[in-house]
Design a protein around this motif. Structure first.
Motif, mmCIF file in Angstrom:
data_model
loop_
_atom_site.group_PDB
_atom_site.id
_atom_site.type_symbol
_atom_site.label_atom_id
_atom_site.label_comp_id
_atom_site.label_asym_id
_atom_site.label_seq_id
_atom_site.Cartn_x
_atom_site.Cartn_y
_atom_site.Cartn_z
ATOM 1 N N THR A 148 -17.481 -57.828 2.536
ATOM 2 C CA THR A 148 -16.187 -58.193 1.972
ATOM 3 C C THR A 148 -15.942 -57.336 0.735
ATOM 4 O O THR A 148 -16.824 -56.585 0.302
ATOM 5 C CB THR A 148 -16.155 -59.675 1.559
ATOM 6 N N HIS A 253 -12.993 -53.672 13.690
ATOM 7 C CA HIS A 253 -13.345 -54.844 14.495
ATOM 8 C C HIS A 253 -14.039 -54.424 15.797
ATOM 9 O O HIS A 253 -13.836 -55.041 16.843
ATOM 10 C CB HIS A 253 -12.095 -55.691 14.813
ATOM 11 N N ASP A 314 -15.198 -56.947 6.985
ATOM 12 C CA ASP A 314 -14.231 -58.035 7.044
ATOM 13 C C ASP A 314 -12.910 -57.489 6.500
ATOM 14 O O ASP A 314 -12.759 -57.280 5.295
ATOM 15 C CB ASP A 314 -14.705 -59.208 6.192
ATOM 16 N N LYS A 316 -9.995 -58.979 6.585
ATOM 17 C CA LYS A 316 -9.038 -60.095 6.504
ATOM 18 C C LYS A 316 -7.975 -59.850 5.441
ATOM 19 O O LYS A 316 -6.806 -60.207 5.625
ATOM 20 C CB LYS A 316 -9.797 -61.392 6.214
ATOM 21 N N LYS A 317 -8.361 -59.250 4.325
ATOM 22 C CA LYS A 317 -7.408 -59.010 3.243
ATOM 23 C C LYS A 317 -6.287 -58.076 3.706
ATOM 24 O O LYS A 317 -5.114 -58.269 3.351
ATOM 25 C CB LYS A 317 -8.139 -58.426 2.041
ATOM 26 N N ARG A 319 -5.193 -57.793 6.747
ATOM 27 C CA ARG A 319 -4.348 -58.545 7.687
ATOM 28 C C ARG A 319 -3.455 -59.532 6.948
ATOM 29 O O ARG A 319 -2.256 -59.641 7.229
ATOM 30 C CB ARG A 319 -5.236 -59.290 8.695
ATOM 31 N N GLU A 320 -4.025 -60.251 5.977
ATOM 32 C CA GLU A 320 -3.268 -61.295 5.301
ATOM 33 C C GLU A 320 -2.203 -60.737 4.363
ATOM 34 O O GLU A 320 -1.112 -61.308 4.252
ATOM 35 C CB GLU A 320 -4.230 -62.206 4.530
#
Length: 366
Positions: A148, A253, A314, A316-317, A319-320
């Motif tokens: 992360t 991914h 990861d 995610k940041k 994507r969000e």
């Protein structure tokens, strides 16, 4: 908007410049020293575009950098110039210290001086985007853990240690001097224009020529593979939408063992390489390629010192905050990559014989 891109003749840099020139109305100043990995032929098709220009400058040459900034007045910097091959860093770490650490320091100093003199209305929109690697985090166990943005740094090689140092410098220039920076750490890139010493293009070329396909250890190392055009889109997104001072991890991914990557390439070649293609390569390039039996060429060799076990990002940041996701699966991206190399064998062979450097100078001198 004018973006100064360092290392734009390299693998990721050339794909990034292609994206900016073809998909946006932004202008690009490509600053590259043209080391062995710099190949202007990779962006030869846009060399005459009115929104593109090239400056042959070493980022370790502060005076030359300052002249480039003064002449072009960029609105942003995207810093990709780096020595990046782990094996080379083990053999010759001094080059990595010089370019990745000293070069980044010089670029930061020149950028800071330039930024301080910008008009007040322009300063808030300026960005210094530092493009880094997930290797700064070290490696992971074979479990569900991922890197992360808050993962502690634990680099394993001279390459990753030098990149970690450059990351720290960039963040320090933000905290100490207020320079509006962005940092991205990406997973393993693959795709068009990848220098043939790296795993995927090396396996493609060796397999076609019937040479051994060397795999470190047992090929159990796991990497997260990111198609380079997806990465280019992510980098531009961060530059234009990212929050100053923030770090963003960019991953594909697509976790794969090295041995599985090699086997997948072999099977794609079995599908794509025909006797007609063999005759074409013989006629056009004087190259007598192998048509079948690529997996039989795989050989396990002594592992690399300090070889990291597993990388996993990861994202995610990304994507969000931006809605960014990779568009290519590993299977679709790898097939595109193999097809690209089969269709651009002349590009590969000019790197092999060294003539790509003369081609690049001809592009500069046009």
């Amino acid at each position: 908007m004018k973006i100064l891109v360092t290392g734009g003749a390299g693998f990721i840099g050339s794909n990034l410049i292609h994206y900016i020139i073809t998909e946006t109305d932004y202008a690009v100043v490509n600053v590259d020293k043209l080391t062995y990995a710099g190949n202007l032929e990779s962006i030869g098709d846009i060399s005459n575009n009115e929104n593109y220009c090239f400056e042959r400058v070493d980022i370790c040459d502060r005076d030359a950098l300052a002249e480039v900034f003064e002449r072009h007045q960029p609105d942003a910097v995207m810093h990709l110039a780096a020595e990046s091959h782990v094996d080379r860093s083990i053999d010759r770490p001094s080059e990595f210290i010089q370019t990745n650490i000293v070069g980044t320091y010089n670029l930061l100093e020149v950028t800071l001086s330039y930024w301080k003199t910008m008009k007040e209305k322009s300063k808030p929109n300026f960005r210094f985007h530092h493009i880094s690697t997930d290797e700064v985090y070290g490696d992971l166990d074979f479990d569900n853990t991922v890197f992360t943005e808050g993962t502690p740094y634990d680099p394993s090689s001279p390459y990753s240690a030098s990149k970690a140092a450059s990351d720290h410098l960039v963040r320090a220039w933000h905290r100490t001097y207020g320079l509006p920076i962005l940092v991205t750490n990406c997973s393993n890139n693959y795709g068009p224009y990848h220098f043939p010493e790296k795993l995927i293009p090396l396996v493609i070329m060796n397999a076609l020529e019937g040479k051994v396909l060397p795999v470190y250890g047992k090929g159990e190392q796991v990497r997260d593979w990111l198609y380079v055009e997806d990465h280019a889109r992510a980098l531009f997104t961060v530059l234009t939408q990212g929050r100053p001072g923030e770090t963003y991890n960019i991953g594909g991914h697509n976790e794969k063992k090295n041995i599985d990557v090699v086997i997948n390439i072999c099977r794609l070649l079995e599908e794509l390489v025909t006797e007609d293609l063999q005759r074409q390569f013989k006629s056009e390039h004087g190259l007598d390629i192998r048509v079948k039996g690529y997996e039989s060429l795989i050989r396990f060799v002594e592992d690399r010192p300090g070889h990291d076990r597993r990388y996993a990002i990861d994202a995610k940041k990304m994507r969000e905050e931006f809605g960014w996701l990779p568009t290519e699966t590993f299977e679709s991206g790898l097939k595109k990559t193999v097809i690209w190399y089969l269709q651009n064998m002349g590009w590969c062979l000019r790197i092999r014989n060294g003539s790509y450097q003369r081609v690049g100078l001809n592009i500069v001198n046009k």
